[in-house]
Design a protein around this motif. Structure first.
Motif, short mmCIF file in Angstrom:
data_model
loop_
_atom_site.label_atom_id
_atom_site.label_comp_id
_atom_site.label_asym_id
_atom_site.label_seq_id
_atom_site.Cartn_x
_atom_site.Cartn_y
_atom_site.Cartn_z
N LEU A 374 27.60 27.32 38.41
CA LEU A 374 27.24 27.37 37.00
C LEU A 374 28.51 27.21 36.18
O LEU A 374 29.36 28.11 36.15
N VAL A 375 28.64 26.06 35.55
CA VAL A 375 29.86 25.73 34.81
C VAL A 375 30.09 26.78 33.72
O VAL A 375 29.21 27.07 32.92
N GLY A 376 31.29 27.33 33.69
CA GLY A 376 31.64 28.33 32.68
C GLY A 376 31.38 29.76 33.10
O GLY A 376 31.76 30.69 32.39
N ASP A 377 30.71 29.96 34.26
CA ASP A 377 30.43 31.31 34.74
C ASP A 377 31.64 31.79 35.53
O ASP A 377 31.66 31.80 36.75
N TYR A 378 32.67 32.22 34.81
CA TYR A 378 33.95 32.50 35.44
C TYR A 378 34.01 33.84 36.17
O TYR A 378 34.94 34.09 36.93
N ASN A 379 33.02 34.70 35.94
CA ASN A 379 32.99 35.95 36.70
C ASN A 379 31.88 35.96 37.75
O ASN A 379 31.68 36.95 38.44
N GLY A 380 31.13 34.87 37.85
CA GLY A 380 30.16 34.71 38.92
C GLY A 380 28.95 35.61 38.83
O GLY A 380 28.34 35.92 39.86
N ASP A 381 28.56 36.02 37.62
CA ASP A 381 27.41 36.92 37.50
C ASP A 381 26.11 36.19 37.20
O ASP A 381 25.08 36.82 36.93
N GLY A 382 26.12 34.85 37.23
CA GLY A 382 24.90 34.09 37.01
C GLY A 382 24.60 33.79 35.56
O GLY A 382 23.53 33.28 35.24
#
Length: 452
Positions: A374-382
């Motif tokens: 997911l582009v821009g999801d830099y902390n990986g929380d969806g």
């Protein structure tokens, strides 16, 4: 979305036990969750899916059948099937479809018990009958209370199961008249004296699986016969079937309760071996986890006449793992208090639907698949939100980075801003007002200047 096997932590594998046969591990991943109440179906008690259509039967006083179109992409309530009634008692307890016919069984404590056959494409009612209007299945009592229904993949006939001493009944899907040439050779009665709760078939061979109280029984279709089945082994063998799971296996002790269901899953779907899944219900409503109530058993073993379906007569289950949509964390629910689950495998989309009555939800599971970044999801929380901006502002590291990998710069900020509000799951994310974005942009400029 690209479908493939996950890493070792989520991959389908074989677990080999010492000195006993290998047992499959089946792993499924959550694809979507449908809120039955938002969709207006009522509290789900039964489901049947094929292609772009999902039928939901609700329980108890709101007993109706609702058609949901496009359940995997943009689910919409397509209306209640004509001919269905708001029933008392237990409502619609069983649905099945083959893409041509839909069969529904309603169980209303002996009052207004019905089997109904609908045209799949139009949803129009073809025939209906109550137990008193159904032909007997051969020697022994006829159905006293209908509890399960399925369509034979070989003949297209409708099969019904019932409470008490009721034997499975075989009916023509076109006329609801008896379709068995020699029903007396089908079955000789329930081994427990409480009847059969549900039924399903191997979609290719036509072999059957019967959910009885406190166990599961199987029958291998005889070569050259459309109706007759033979015993599989000596485990509780009776004419027409054999006990293949249950006995001393405590988690299948159901205390003669209803709403026990079963579904066959082919090896092409599980990625390992064909299995059948079933639910178990405790003697009284208590909080119990999803994975303790939905069990899987090897459906391929036992057809040599010597090997039982499971590792021992106690019915040791196959390892069945449900994962969340991220493909990593285990799937859990808030807790179902009564163990009422129903299942439907859609062979078109290769999706398993599970109706969870207690939580008013319908889950769609598929083979494990890779989750697209997911582009821009830099902390990986969806979700792409302010928390990701904070990670970028603080210099990373950035998950799901798609531009200038390894470098935290203005291009990463632009990717975040362009995708603000996007999610990879059913997370609700509020989109900030334009002035808030302007503040973020100002802060971004300062941050870039500081790192230059």
């Amino acid at each position: 979305m690209t479908r493939s096997l996950l890493t070792r932590s989520a991959a389908v594998a074989l677990v080999v036990a010492s000195a006993i046969p290998s047992i499959a591990q089946v792993t499924l991943q959550l694809r979507s969750t449908l809120d039955a109440f938002t969709l207006g179906t009522g509290n789900p008690g039964s489901v049947a899916a094929y292609g772009d259509s999902l039928f939901v039967g609700s329980l108890f006083s709101a007993g109706t059948i609702t058609r949901i179109d496009n359940p995997l992409t943009s689910p919409v309530n397509a209306g209640t099937l004509s001919g269905t009634l708001v029933l008392g008692g237990n409502g619609y307890v069983s649905l099945d479809t083959d893409g041509t016919t839909l069969v529904a069984a309603s169980n209303n404590s002996g009052v207004n018990d019905l089997v109904q056959v609908f045209d799949f494409a139009t949803g129009s009612l073809r025939y209906e009958a109550n137990p008193g209007g159904l032909p007997g299945p051969g020697p022994g009592p006829s159905l006293s209370r209908i509890d399960g229904a399925a369509i034979d993949p070989i003949t297209g006939n409708v099969w019904l199961t019932g409470f008490g001493g009721g034997l499975p009944t075989v009916l023509s899907a076109d006329t609801l008249t008896s379709a068995s040439d020699n029903p007396s050779t089908l079955f000789a009665g329930s081994p427990t004296g409480t009847g059969f709760r549900d039924i399903d078939f191997d979609s290719e061979t036509g072999d059957l699986y019967l959910r009885a109280t406190n166990g599961v029984l199987g029958g291998q279709r005889l070569e050259g016969s459309v109706d007759d089945f033979t015993t599989l082994n000596s485990l509780g063998a009776t004419a027409g079937f054999s006990q293949i799971a249950g006995g001393d296996f405590a988690t299948l002790q159901d205390s003669n309760r209803s709403a026990l269901n079963i579904e066959f899953l082919p090896a092409s779907f599980t990625g390992t071996e064909a299995v059948f899944i079933t639910n178990t219900r405790v003697s009284a409503p208590t909080l119990a986890s999803f994975d303790s109530q939905v069990l899987a058993f090897d459906a391929d073993a036992g057809f040599d006449g010597e090997t039982p379906f499971s590792l021992d007569p106690a019915g040791v289950p196959v390892s069945l793992t449900f994962l969340n949509s991220d493909g990593v964390t285990p799937f859990t629910t808030a807790g179902s208090t009564d163990g009422i689950y129903d299942f439907s495998f859609d062979p078109v989309n290769e999706v398993l639907y599970i109706a969870d009555h207690s939580n008013g939800a319908i889950y769609a599971f598929s083979r494990p698949f890779e989750v697209e970044p997911l582009v821009g999801d830099y902390n990986g929380d969806g979700a792409v939100n302010a928390a990701d901006y904070t990670v970028w502002r603080d210099g990373g590291p950035l998950q799901n980075e798609t531009v200038s990998p390894g470098v935290v710069d203005a291009e990463d900020y632009a990717a975040w801003a362009d995708n603000y509000g996007a999610t990879s799951s059913a997370i609700s994310v509020a989109v900030p007002e334009p002035n808030a974005l302007a503040l973020f942009a100002l802060a971004a400029a300062v941050g870039v200047a500081r790192r230059c």
